[in-house]
Design an enzyme around this catalytic site. Structure first.
Site, short mmCIF file in Angstrom:
data_model
loop_
_atom_site.label_atom_id
_atom_site.label_comp_id
_atom_site.label_asym_id
_atom_site.label_seq_id
_atom_site.Cartn_x
_atom_site.Cartn_y
_atom_site.Cartn_z
N TRP A 346 8.53 -9.02 -3.47
CA TRP A 346 8.12 -8.18 -2.14
C TRP A 346 6.85 -9.05 -1.57
O TRP A 346 6.59 -8.76 -0.33
CB TRP A 346 7.99 -6.60 -1.99
CG TRP A 346 6.66 -6.22 -2.84
CD1 TRP A 346 6.12 -6.66 -4.08
CD2 TRP A 346 6.18 -4.87 -2.34
NE1 TRP A 346 5.15 -5.66 -4.03
CE2 TRP A 346 4.96 -4.92 -3.21
CE3 TRP A 346 6.14 -4.14 -1.35
CZ2 TRP A 346 4.01 -3.64 -3.36
CZ3 TRP A 346 5.25 -3.16 -1.10
CH2 TRP A 346 4.28 -3.05 -2.09
N ASP A 347 6.10 -9.51 -2.39
CA ASP A 347 5.04 -10.48 -1.94
C ASP A 347 5.26 -11.22 -0.83
O ASP A 347 4.50 -11.35 0.40
CB ASP A 347 4.32 -11.16 -2.99
CG ASP A 347 3.98 -10.44 -4.20
OD1 ASP A 347 4.81 -9.54 -4.60
OD2 ASP A 347 3.10 -10.64 -4.78
N GLU A 485 2.55 0.94 -9.37
CA GLU A 485 3.60 1.08 -10.99
C GLU A 485 2.93 1.57 -12.06
O GLU A 485 3.63 1.48 -13.08
CB GLU A 485 3.61 -0.67 -10.76
CG GLU A 485 4.50 -1.23 -10.09
CD GLU A 485 4.47 -2.72 -9.83
OE1 GLU A 485 3.37 -3.14 -10.07
OE2 GLU A 485 5.36 -3.40 -9.46
N GLN A 598 -2.28 0.23 -6.96
CA GLN A 598 -2.40 -0.21 -5.76
C GLN A 598 -2.22 0.61 -4.46
O GLN A 598 -1.73 1.81 -4.65
CB GLN A 598 -1.78 -1.43 -5.62
CG GLN A 598 -0.18 -1.25 -5.65
CD GLN A 598 0.61 -2.56 -5.93
OE1 GLN A 598 0.94 -2.73 -7.14
NE2 GLN A 598 0.94 -3.23 -4.95
#
Lengths: 774, 283
Positions: A346-347, A485, A598
């Site tokens: 997805w970066d 995650e 994150q």
């Protein structure tokens, strides 16, 4: 022995082979401006892998790590060709980007003594990456064990104008006449298998992809005329040189399923390169780079470090994509290292794509076409898991099939289950977000009709089937992994649920748009996708009733069901740490705690700024920022962006520099495996969306800038629906000026109102210079 | 250090004549056999009378036990350090204590002075556990991530090659650990929650950077890397025990002044494992 100083090329008017190439000495003299040059003056073997990533040159088709011209055991030289995926032996066997044959691979000896940086004394060694022209240069002066001095000056680039071509120029100078031995080393990647002994074609270990690599070399001994082009097997083994030997090497690549096609691509590129000559290649390459910088350079006055970081980021982002090729995307580490096996995450869709969308829409289109090309694999993945629509691969390669391994072998040989491939489903919303933003920014109707709409519909369909209605009458999404995650198999992840609703709504928008403006195409799509009115009604129901975890009392969005009941750990007591929180706490305690890896809820605030009021955004930012361990390179830029929007400028500035340090200072200790392309894209977003205050809506662009202390000025270009804009923000006085450089008049929201922007009539508005915490 | 040919390699044992110190002898013999080296013991007499009386006694005992004994006279630590620098000495074996028992640090005064000054790797044997030693096949090498500390490990890497031993690098992450300022240093991996990517990449890079580039580890030595979390000395001792390491290799960055060498003291206190100490750049 007097210290031998080499003379500089292009100083000799007889030097026709190198005409038009900026003099080494003059380039070095200008290189004090660290905002346009990346420079390294030491040779330290332990740092080589890290520096090789940073000094990479590329053009989206080729990526060449910035290894020494004559690599040593400390080096990890790599040339990558986008799309060259092969099966990496396991366990588990994985599809991985396979290094291609090395672009450059000549070695030299002087009267039998090999030139090797590990033997003898390094008298001088400097590397210089010129962002402006996309050229890597180096100067190396070396004392051989025998005492003689040799110097090597070099330049290399991956031609932006001719992407299949890599160019290297070497100039060797010696302190006394020598017999110079030339030999070719490790021309071929050890992982590739030669197709035949005779043809310059290799196949990946699983035989699925072929790459062809061809080379031509020209030599010039002292002041004699240059030789004609030579294929390396025909190079003389030894030459007698009085002082100097220059070598120009062109290396070309082709890729494909069949040898003739791959060879033809490489052969054509080599022929064109030979016809252009060094000067022609250099000029067209530089011209293309100038054009890229005109469309993407971000200028910051008052903070040189920030400027340096932005140029580094923009350089590598521009080096990583090749518009027009829908078969490849930009991997998490681009073409700069083996890290993450060249897989696409997805970066690309959420962190890099906005840069391309607003500076180079053709690049975004290609990257979205890659997602469209891999849509069948996404449909198959959803189907396999019992859902409808498109669930994209968390890790994607050439086919779009899920490339996340089901397990990994841990350090003690233990088998660790990897669940991201099945549970990290928010990837589908990320793809849809990128596609919708591109539509907003370009109104690219052919793409929308032929690809974009279908992606939006199929991803919306996935979420509508994924959410399940429960006893409370609401739709829930259970058993996922969100952006954080550290917490796996969770229910009602706020980010996932909000993005699912957003995705379904955009699917419905696409349906409405198609039915009204392009009814013929709409009918075709209804038939192709077997989409009914009833199904669209279901989508509306799901979007209207999906569970959105917002606590009305506190105003906090709960990251997932049960999150607030987890152990609350005071992160301040871990401030001095150098290890990630999940290492310090251990995986079990991390899972049982509120520590997050994150930006998760904060990621939601970044993508959907209208999802909550400024007050609630502030509350949620405050809460989750204090609990974030930033165990991902994607986290600091999003915190910077949101903090800037909230006017928390000191904090935003700190996160900005934290992001910049990830690759420029290797602050996370993992740049050796390649650059963090998502973080580089995130740095641009923190600048433009955060400090520049840009938000994008259906009506157009809106600006609410907030410059951090020390930034006197911020200027950046933007592309918007065929227009070219320039945004110029100053802090003294606090003022924003928006100019339309090219294209039709448009509406822009600035200074609290929508205003008409016309070419030659810049809009100027003042903004309140906000202090920290106000 | 150039690796001496097997025939000329020697393991030097410092023997003060005590029963405790004698426990280093069979260990040294075991290691010497693995290295293809000779064992040479050294007794340093305090004066001529001691040399005459005790020296003669020990010479007979050495002969009985089957190894050569050299005699010297003077300050024990000074003499032993001088002898350790003789060509061919690849390892110096000592017990934690002998006649001058110093339980508090578990590293006796003479032993401490030798370790602090010799340039050779020093094998430290705890007398009470000497009979459990089975050789040196797996060496646990804790690393702090800095190139300088790693560079000090070069003699151990050479030793591992000569021993045919494997190296287990261990990086311990502590909650209050500050990032080393030294250029080229490595810290803990960032994303251990994605073991399919970050762990193998980090592991490969640390082995390359610290073992290959800095410590000059020969290619034939198998190297693995492990990560632990907690107080450094505790974790090293725990890891060594859990993984049945044959010896723990530590780099000395001080001369054992009070309040220094905390990790070495902590590990010595907590484990009966053999230790190999090498000198590093002092801080």
């Amino acid at each position: 022995m007097p210290d031998f100083q080499p003379r500089h090329p292009a100083a000799d008017p007889r030097d026709e082979m190198f005409e038009g190439i900026p003099d080494f000495g003059s380039v070095w003299a200008e290189a004090s401006d660290r905002t346009w040059f990346l420079r390294e003056d030491d040779y330290e073997p332990a740092l080589e892998h890290d520096l090789e990533s940073r000094f990479s040159v590329g053009n989206g088709f080729l990526g060449i790590r910035g290894s020494l011209d004559l690599p040593t055991e400390a080096s990890r030289p790599r040339t990558y060709v986008a799309g060259l995926f092969g099966l990496r032996p396991g366990p588990p066997a994985l599809s991985a980007l396979t290094p291609a044959p090395q672009a450059f691979g000549l070695r030299f000896s002087f009267d039998g003594e090999e030139l090797n940086i590990g033997r003898g004394v390094v008298k001088e060694h400097s590397r210089l990456l010129d962002y402006c022209s996309g050229v890597l240069r180096s100067i190396w002066r070396h004392q051989l064990p025998s005492g003689r001095i040799v110097s090597l000056e070099s330049l290399r680039f991956a031609a932006l104008a001719k992407p299949e071509l890599a160019v290297q120029l070497l100039r060797l100078q010696m302190d006394a006449p020598s017999g110079v031995g030339i030999f070719v080393y490790e021309v071929n990647s050890s992982i590739l298998i030669p197709l035949t002994d005779a043809s310059p074609v290799w196949q990946t270990s699983d035989g699925t992809t072929l790459v062809s690599c061809m080379r031509l070399v020209r030599l010039q001994v002292d002041t004699a005329p240059p030789s004609s082009w030579i294929e390396p097997p025909g190079l003389p083994e030894s030459l007698r040189c009085a002082h100097e030997l220059s070598i120009l090497q062109l290396t070309s690549y082709g890729i494909g399923d069949e040898p003739p096609a791959a060879m033809e691509q490489a052969r054509t590129a080599l022929r064109n390169g030979r016809l252009s000559g060094l000067q022609g290649l250099y000029e067209s390459h530089s011209r293309h780079w100038r054009e890229r910088w005109q469309n993407s350079d971000v200028v910051i006055k008052g903070d040189e470090q920030a400027q340096e970081a932005l140029r580094f980021a923009v350089y590598h982002l521009n080096s990583s994509v090749r518009p027009g090729d829908p078969t490849v995307s930009v991997a998490a580490r681009g073409l700069t290292g083996d890290g993450y096996l060249g897989h696409v995450f997805w970066d690309t869709d959420l962190f890099m794509l906005p840069f391309y969308t607003f500076t180079w829409p053709a690049a975004t289109r290609s990257l979205l076409e890659y997602r469209f090309r891999t849509l069948p694999a996404a449909l198959a993945k959803a189907h396999k898991l019992g859902f409808r629509g498109a669930l994209y691969a968390w890790e994607s390669t050439d086919t779009g099939e899920e490339a996340t391994p089901p397990y990994a072998i841990g350090p003690h040989g233990e088998v660790i289950a990897i669940r991201n491939g099945d549970l990290e489903q928010h990837i589908s919303a990320a793809v849809a977000y990128g596609a919708w933003q591109y539509w907003q920014a370009t109104r690219d109707i052919p793409f929308f009709l032929n690809a974009g709409a279908e992606m939006l519909l199929e991803t919306a369909r996935f979420w509508a089937s994924r959410a399940q209605r429960e006893k409370d009458g609401l739709y829930h999404i259970r058993g996922v992994i969100g952006p954080d995650e550290y917490h796996e198999d969770i229910d009602d992840n706020a980010y996932t649920n909000y993005m699912a609703r957003w995705n379904i709504e955009r699917g419905l928008d696409a349906a409405r748009l198609l039915s009204r403006r392009w009814p013929g195409r709409w009918q075709e799509l209804l038939a192709k996708l077997a989409l009914s009115k009833e199904e669209l009604d279901d989508w509306r129901t799901v979007a209207g009733s999906i569970y959105l975890p917002l606590d009305p009392t506190s105003g906090l969005i709960e990251q997932f069901s049960g999150y607030f009941g987890l152990e609350d750990i005071d992160m301040a007591s871990y401030e001095a740490r150098t290890a990630p929180m999940d290492v310090l706490l251990g995986p079990e305690r991390t899972r049982r705690s509120q520590v997050i890896k994150q930006a998760d809820v904060i990621m939601l605030l970044a993508l959907l700024p209208d999802a909550s009021s400024p007050e609630l955004s502030e509350k949620n930012f405050e809460y989750y920022e204090a609990r974030c361990g930033h165990g991902s390179s994607l986290s600091p830029p999003i915190h910077s962006l949101v903090a800037a929007r909230l006017g928390r400028l000191d904090l935003a500035g700190r996160y900005f520099h934290q992001t910049a340090a990830i690759d420029l200072s290797d602050s996370m200790g993992n740049s050796a495996a390649g650059l963090h392309m998502g973080a580089l894209g995130g740095l641009w977003q923190a600048t433009v969306f955060g400090f520049g205050g840009l938000t994008v809506g259906e009506r157009g662009l809106a600006f609410a800038p907030h410059l951090p202390a020390g930034w006197r000025r911020l200027r950046f270009p933007l592309r918007w629906r065929g227009r070219q804009l320039a945004v110029d923000i100053s802090n003294e006085p606090c003022q924003v000026e928006i100019s339309l450089l090219q294209g039709l008049p448009m509406s822009v929201h600035v200074g609290n109102s929508w205003q008409q922007l016309r070419k030659g009539q810049p809009l100027t508005a003042s903004f309140r210079c906000r202090e920290e915490g106000t | 250090m150039t690796r001496p040919a097997a025939a000329s390699r020697k393991v030097l044992v410092a023997w003060d004549g005590s029963l405790a110190a004698a426990t280093a002898l069979p260990v040294a013999k075991l290691v010497a056999r693995q290295l293809g080296a000779q064992v040479e013991a050294l007794y340093v007499a305090s004066d001529a009378q001691d040399r005459e009386e005790r020296g003669s006694l020990l010479l007979r005992e050495a002969k009985r036990l089957g190894f050569g004994l050299r005699l010297a006279t003077g300050d024990a630590a000074n003499e032993i350090v001088r002898w350790t620098e003789e060509p061919g000495i690849v390892l110096v074996a000592l017990t934690t204590h002998g006649r001058d028992l110093e339980v508090a640090y578990r590293l006796g005064g003479v032993a401490g002075r030798i370790v602090a000054r010799t340039t050779r790797p020093v094998l430290i044997v705890k007398p009470e556990s000497a009979n459990t030693v089975r050789g040196l096949k797996r060496l646990l090498v804790p690393v702090d991530g800095t190139p300088k500390t790693a560079a000090a490990l070069h003699p151990v890497m050479e030793l591992a090659a000569a021993l045919g031993a494997a190296i287990d690098l261990l990086y311990v992450a502590a909650p209050d650990q500050k990032a080393p300022e030294e250029r080229g240093s490595v810290t803990a991996p960032r994303y251990v929650d994605q073991p399919q990517h970050e762990w193998p990449e980090w592991a490969a890079e640390v082995v390359h950077r610290l073992a290959t580039c800095c410590a000059g580890c020969p290619e034939e030595v198998p190297v693995r890397i492990f990560l632990a979390q907690g107080e450094v000395g505790d974790e090293i001792a725990r890891f060594a025990m859990d993984n049945q390491e044959d010896a723990i290799v530590l780099v000395r960055r001080s001369r054992f002044q009070p309040e220094r060498a905390k990790v070495i003291r902590s590990v010595l206190r907590q484990t009966s494992c053999l230790m190999i100490i090498v000198g590093g750049e002092e801080t």
